[in-house]
Write a protein that holds these residues in place. Structure first.
Motif, PDB file in Angstrom:
ATOM      1  N   GLU A  26       0.842  -1.199   0.000  1.00  0.00           N
ATOM      2  CA  GLU A  26       0.000   0.000   0.000  1.00  0.00           C
ATOM      3  C   GLU A  26       0.877   1.249   0.000  1.00  0.00           C
ATOM      4  O   GLU A  26       2.065   1.196   0.311  1.00  0.00           O
ATOM      5  CB  GLU A  26      -0.892   0.043   1.246  1.00  0.00           C
ATOM      6  N   ARG A  31      -4.160  14.286   2.586  1.00  0.00           N
ATOM      7  CA  ARG A  31      -4.884  15.486   2.155  1.00  0.00           C
ATOM      8  C   ARG A  31      -5.150  16.348   3.399  1.00  0.00           C
ATOM      9  O   ARG A  31      -5.811  15.900   4.335  1.00  0.00           O
ATOM     10  CB  ARG A  31      -6.196  15.122   1.479  1.00  0.00           C
ATOM     11  N   ILE A  56      -5.358   8.786   2.487  1.00  0.00           N
ATOM     12  CA  ILE A  56      -5.990   7.892   1.506  1.00  0.00           C
ATOM     13  C   ILE A  56      -4.999   6.798   1.160  1.00  0.00           C
ATOM     14  O   ILE A  56      -3.848   7.069   0.800  1.00  0.00           O
ATOM     15  CB  ILE A  56      -6.389   8.672   0.239  1.00  0.00           C
ATOM     16  N   LYS A  57      -5.444   5.553   1.258  1.00  0.00           N
ATOM     17  CA  LYS A  57      -4.568   4.414   0.960  1.00  0.00           C
ATOM     18  C   LYS A  57      -4.879   3.869  -0.442  1.00  0.00           C
ATOM     19  O   LYS A  57      -6.038   3.688  -0.813  1.00  0.00           O
ATOM     20  CB  LYS A  57      -4.762   3.308   1.989  1.00  0.00           C
ATOM     21  N   LEU A  58      -3.808   3.589  -1.185  1.00  0.00           N
ATOM     22  CA  LEU A  58      -3.939   2.996  -2.516  1.00  0.00           C
ATOM     23  C   LEU A  58      -3.072   1.740  -2.600  1.00  0.00           C
ATOM     24  O   LEU A  58      -1.962   1.713  -2.052  1.00  0.00           O
ATOM     25  CB  LEU A  58      -3.497   3.987  -3.600  1.00  0.00           C
ATOM     26  N   ALA A  94       1.273   8.089  -6.668  1.00  0.00           N
ATOM     27  CA  ALA A  94      -0.009   8.047  -5.960  1.00  0.00           C
ATOM     28  C   ALA A  94      -0.618   9.433  -5.716  1.00  0.00           C
ATOM     29  O   ALA A  94      -1.821   9.629  -5.938  1.00  0.00           O
ATOM     30  CB  ALA A  94       0.149   7.280  -4.640  1.00  0.00           C
ATOM     31  N   ILE A  98      -4.386  10.534  -7.194  1.00  0.00           N
ATOM     32  CA  ILE A  98      -5.514  11.004  -6.388  1.00  0.00           C
ATOM     33  C   ILE A  98      -5.951  12.400  -6.828  1.00  0.00           C
ATOM     34  O   ILE A  98      -7.150  12.706  -6.913  1.00  0.00           O
ATOM     35  CB  ILE A  98      -5.140  10.990  -4.896  1.00  0.00           C
ATOM     36  N   GLY A 102      -8.530  10.494  -8.931  1.00  0.00           N
ATOM     37  CA  GLY A 102      -9.327  10.014  -7.805  1.00  0.00           C
ATOM     38  C   GLY A 102      -9.088   8.535  -7.562  1.00  0.00           C
ATOM     39  O   GLY A 102      -8.296   7.872  -8.230  1.00  0.00           O
ATOM     40  N   LYS A 103      -9.793   7.988  -6.576  1.00  0.00           N
ATOM     41  CA  LYS A 103      -9.621   6.588  -6.222  1.00  0.00           C
ATOM     42  C   LYS A 103     -10.250   5.644  -7.246  1.00  0.00           C
ATOM     43  O   LYS A 103      -9.873   4.470  -7.328  1.00  0.00           O
ATOM     44  CB  LYS A 103     -10.236   6.319  -4.840  1.00  0.00           C
ATOM     45  N   ASN A 104     -11.175   6.128  -8.045  1.00  0.00           N
ATOM     46  CA  ASN A 104     -11.864   5.289  -9.026  1.00  0.00           C
ATOM     47  C   ASN A 104     -11.123   5.316 -10.365  1.00  0.00           C
ATOM     48  O   ASN A 104     -11.724   5.420 -11.429  1.00  0.00           O
ATOM     49  CB  ASN A 104     -13.307   5.777  -9.196  1.00  0.00           C
ATOM     50  N   TYR A 105      -9.789   5.206 -10.317  1.00  0.00           N
ATOM     51  CA  TYR A 105      -8.990   5.354 -11.532  1.00  0.00           C
ATOM     52  C   TYR A 105      -9.171   4.192 -12.511  1.00  0.00           C
ATOM     53  O   TYR A 105      -8.926   4.330 -13.704  1.00  0.00           O
ATOM     54  CB  TYR A 105      -7.507   5.519 -11.180  1.00  0.00           C
TER      55      TYR A 105
END
Length: 261
Positions: A26, A31, A56-58, A94, A98, A102-105
């Protein structure tokens, strides 16, 4: 009094601070007051103020995105296929991901790029190629085309796998008939090759017999024939049976003395 102040200080700190754990595989993005911090947060415990900041974790490990998509072919047919897209996010990108995607990449950029690439590549091949050894070439071409558009965005496409390819019914029957005809041709070729080998064997055998007879014929000289005749006379002379022998002194002709003729 001092104890009360200490307790109040600890409570105040707990209220206005928090902590999160970023695990292996991860990356974290912080932010604060609506602004993205440009430095990614790597593995470990990270503290932050929950009233002003979020983390925010990716995932940075390999992800498997499953897609069912129609593949247009060179002859204008449509081939249905389940596709696996194996990709991963570069951790250093990352914060930009974001900020811009965004997270829905996956839905924002990866899927549209894939659909465009798969249409461009599959349309260069015939439908039957997607069901043969050309499949690996098609997969690699789609992957390479996706990488040209996703690399600068921070994504690495590891592989694209075409699975469960469903050809149009008419084409499937045509391919099966062709494969059956090829198998029949291979069987016939095998029979012909076998017959040719047998013919060669018989020729070699006949040549061997001919050469052997030739050697024997060349060895039968007049002196040898006369010698063999003398040996035959000697054996006949020692025989107890009554015989009549007619000879030219070279070859004996034996008649049975008991014969009626």
């Amino acid at each position: 009094m001092k104890t009360r102040l200490v307790v109040m200080g600890i409570a105040f700190s707990l209220i206005f601070s928090s902590c999160t754990i970023i695990r292996q595989g991860e990356v974290g993005v912080k932010r604060s007051f609506g602004k993205i911090k440009p430095e990614p947060l790597m593995e470990g415990a990270r503290g932050f103020n929950p009233f002003t900041s979020t983390i925010i974790k990716l995932p940075t490990r390999t992800m498997n995105m499953e897609v069912r998509v129609p593949l247009p072919s060179k002859e204008g047919l449509t081939v249905q296929s389940d596709v696996s897209i194996l990709y991963r996010l570069e951790g250093s990108y990352a914060p930009k991901v974001i900020e811009k995607l965004g997270k829905n990449y996956e839905q924002v950029v990866i899927l549209p790029v894939f659909r465009s690439a798969v249409a461009d590549i599959s349309s260069q091949y015939y439908a039957k190629d997607m069901h043969t050894g050309q499949r690996s070439v098609i997969e690699k071409s789609i992957k390479d085309l996706m990488m040209t558009q996703l690399k600068e965005r921070g994504f690495v496409v590891e592989s694209v796998l075409l699975k469960s390819i469903v050809l149009p019914p008419g084409l499937t029957k045509a391919i099966e008939d062709k494969l059956e005809a090829e198998q029949d041709s291979q069987r016939m070729q095998f029979v012909l090759d076998k017959e040719k080998q047998e013919a060669k064997r018989l020729i070699i055998e006949a040549e061997g017999i001919r050469d052997a007879q030739k050697i024997v014929a060349e060895g039968l000289t007049p002196l040898l024939i006369r010698f063999k005749a003398i040996e035959a006379f000697n054996k006949l002379s020692t025989s107890p049976n009554a015989k009549v022998i007619i000879t030219s002194a070279e070859q004996p002709l034996m008649l049975n003395a008991n014969s009626d003729k």
